[in-house]
Motif scaffolding. Sequence first.
Motif, short mmCIF file in Angstrom:
data_model
loop_
_atom_site.label_atom_id
_atom_site.label_comp_id
_atom_site.label_asym_id
_atom_site.label_seq_id
_atom_site.Cartn_x
_atom_site.Cartn_y
_atom_site.Cartn_z
N THR A 19 -8.96 -30.04 -0.47
CA THR A 19 -7.74 -30.80 -0.79
C THR A 19 -8.06 -32.27 -1.01
O THR A 19 -7.60 -32.89 -1.97
N LEU A 20 -8.87 -32.84 -0.12
CA LEU A 20 -9.22 -34.25 -0.24
C LEU A 20 -10.06 -34.50 -1.49
O LEU A 20 -9.91 -35.54 -2.14
N ALA A 21 -10.93 -33.56 -1.84
CA ALA A 21 -11.73 -33.71 -3.06
C ALA A 21 -10.83 -33.80 -4.29
O ALA A 21 -11.08 -34.59 -5.21
N GLN A 22 -9.78 -32.99 -4.31
CA GLN A 22 -8.83 -33.04 -5.42
C GLN A 22 -8.11 -34.38 -5.49
O GLN A 22 -7.63 -34.77 -6.56
N ARG A 23 -8.06 -35.09 -4.37
CA ARG A 23 -7.38 -36.39 -4.30
C ARG A 23 -8.37 -37.55 -4.36
O ARG A 23 -8.01 -38.69 -4.09
N GLY A 24 -9.62 -37.25 -4.69
CA GLY A 24 -10.60 -38.30 -4.90
C GLY A 24 -11.35 -38.76 -3.68
O GLY A 24 -12.03 -39.79 -3.72
N VAL A 25 -11.27 -38.01 -2.59
CA VAL A 25 -11.97 -38.39 -1.35
C VAL A 25 -13.08 -37.37 -1.10
O VAL A 25 -12.82 -36.17 -0.91
N LEU A 26 -14.31 -37.84 -1.09
CA LEU A 26 -15.45 -36.96 -0.86
C LEU A 26 -15.74 -36.88 0.64
O LEU A 26 -15.93 -37.91 1.30
N THR A 27 -15.78 -35.68 1.17
CA THR A 27 -16.09 -35.48 2.58
C THR A 27 -17.26 -34.52 2.71
O THR A 27 -17.56 -33.73 1.80
N HIS A 28 -17.90 -34.58 3.86
CA HIS A 28 -19.01 -33.69 4.16
C HIS A 28 -18.68 -32.99 5.46
O HIS A 28 -18.58 -33.62 6.52
N MET A 111 15.02 -40.10 11.14
CA MET A 111 16.14 -40.13 10.22
C MET A 111 16.51 -38.74 9.73
O MET A 111 17.69 -38.41 9.57
N ALA A 112 15.52 -37.89 9.52
CA ALA A 112 15.80 -36.50 9.15
C ALA A 112 16.48 -35.76 10.30
O ALA A 112 17.41 -34.97 10.10
N HIS A 113 16.04 -36.03 11.50
CA HIS A 113 16.63 -35.41 12.69
C HIS A 113 18.11 -35.77 12.82
O HIS A 113 18.93 -34.94 13.24
N LEU A 114 18.45 -37.00 12.41
CA LEU A 114 19.83 -37.46 12.52
C LEU A 114 20.64 -37.16 11.26
O LEU A 114 21.77 -37.65 11.14
N GLY A 115 20.09 -36.38 10.34
CA GLY A 115 20.90 -35.85 9.26
C GLY A 115 20.55 -36.22 7.85
O GLY A 115 21.14 -35.69 6.90
N ALA A 116 19.60 -37.13 7.64
CA ALA A 116 19.26 -37.54 6.28
C ALA A 116 18.37 -36.50 5.60
O ALA A 116 17.60 -35.79 6.25
N GLN A 117 18.48 -36.44 4.27
CA GLN A 117 17.51 -35.72 3.45
C GLN A 117 16.46 -36.74 3.03
O GLN A 117 16.75 -37.65 2.26
N VAL A 118 15.25 -36.64 3.55
CA VAL A 118 14.27 -37.72 3.45
C VAL A 118 13.12 -37.34 2.52
O VAL A 118 12.50 -36.28 2.68
N THR A 119 12.84 -38.21 1.56
CA THR A 119 11.65 -38.11 0.72
C THR A 119 10.66 -39.17 1.19
O THR A 119 11.01 -40.35 1.27
N LEU A 120 9.45 -38.76 1.53
CA LEU A 120 8.44 -39.68 2.02
C LEU A 120 7.40 -39.92 0.92
O LEU A 120 6.84 -38.97 0.37
N LEU A 121 7.15 -41.18 0.62
CA LEU A 121 6.12 -41.55 -0.35
C LEU A 121 4.90 -42.08 0.38
O LEU A 121 5.01 -42.91 1.28
N GLU A 122 3.74 -41.64 -0.04
CA GLU A 122 2.50 -42.20 0.49
C GLU A 122 1.44 -42.13 -0.60
O GLU A 122 1.25 -41.10 -1.24
N ARG A 123 0.75 -43.23 -0.85
CA ARG A 123 -0.22 -43.30 -1.93
C ARG A 123 -1.66 -43.10 -1.49
O ARG A 123 -2.52 -42.78 -2.29
N HIS A 124 -1.95 -43.31 -0.18
CA HIS A 124 -3.34 -43.20 0.27
C HIS A 124 -3.67 -41.73 0.51
O HIS A 124 -2.98 -41.04 1.26
N PRO A 125 -4.72 -41.21 -0.14
CA PRO A 125 -4.99 -39.77 -0.08
C PRO A 125 -5.26 -39.25 1.34
O PRO A 125 -4.84 -38.13 1.67
N ILE A 126 -5.95 -40.03 2.16
CA ILE A 126 -6.23 -39.55 3.53
C ILE A 126 -4.96 -39.57 4.36
O ILE A 126 -4.64 -38.59 5.06
N LEU A 127 -4.20 -40.65 4.29
CA LEU A 127 -2.97 -40.72 5.07
C LEU A 127 -1.97 -39.66 4.62
O LEU A 127 -1.30 -39.03 5.43
N PHE A 128 -1.90 -39.43 3.30
CA PHE A 128 -1.00 -38.39 2.82
C PHE A 128 -1.42 -37.01 3.34
O PHE A 128 -0.58 -36.19 3.73
N THR A 129 -2.72 -36.75 3.37
CA THR A 129 -3.21 -35.46 3.87
C THR A 129 -2.93 -35.32 5.36
O THR A 129 -2.60 -34.23 5.85
#
Length: 262
Positions: A19-28, A111-129
């Motif tokens: 998954t990380l490789a597909q997002r540009g992060v090389l792991t070993h 916020m989701a717990h209290l009733g919102a429909q939440v969309t989360l944006l994250e651009r960093h591949p590791i943090l998103f994973t």
Amino acid sequence: MQLYSEAIYLDQADQFHQTLAQRGVLTHVVEVEQINARFLRHHPEMALVVDSKGLWLSAEGMKMQPAWVDEIGRLKRATLKSEMIARACQLSEHPRLLDATAGLGHDSLLMAHLGAQVTLLERHPILFTLLESAHAQALQDPYLSETVQRMQLIFNDAEKYLTSCVADQFDVIYLDPMFPQRDQNKNALKKQAQVKKQMQLLHKLLPEDGEMDLGDRLLDLSRAVAKRVIVKRPRLAVFLADTEPQHQWTGDACRFDAYFQH
């Protein structure tokens, strides 16, 4: 980057590796006999770790992941009346809410717990994973599963995403820039308390080419998309983009600045 795993979790580690490789992060992937505090102390370089709780980031003996299960106690105490964020974001109206600076996702979870429909944006591949792993873990938790079904994760840059949005696509946009540490008032730089361990690791993971990402550019973009923009700030911090809010909710440690559609 090394991705450490005990033998029992190697299949999961390989999935994260792909998954990380597909997002540009090389792991070993490195199999180790036991991942414990001693192992982390002896491997202080930044790395990823897989265990029964999913994916973690580690460095300098510390380990971090979006600990959504650990937030259950707070969620059980939270009400629309007790949480200042609920009043600021009008969560009683179950808004379509975009968290454009998701970070570890703890505020989005509340916020989701209290009733919102939440969309989360994250651009960093590791943090998103890491967020994806936390979301998958939470779906298996009997208390959190209903809440996280109201949470959608999107891997994208906030500026690019907001530019592509149409007006009124969201009722509320929530901004909590990762690095709001400019002058704590307009005249002087105040000494700050040591950042929590999780934030210390995020600061190591997310350097903005030596500069802090203040999120200033997101305010006008957000006001063009949503009727209500809420910015979370340290209580004494300067205004985002040096723009005075139209309303505020202030607590002991932080405040919520409100901006309404142009």
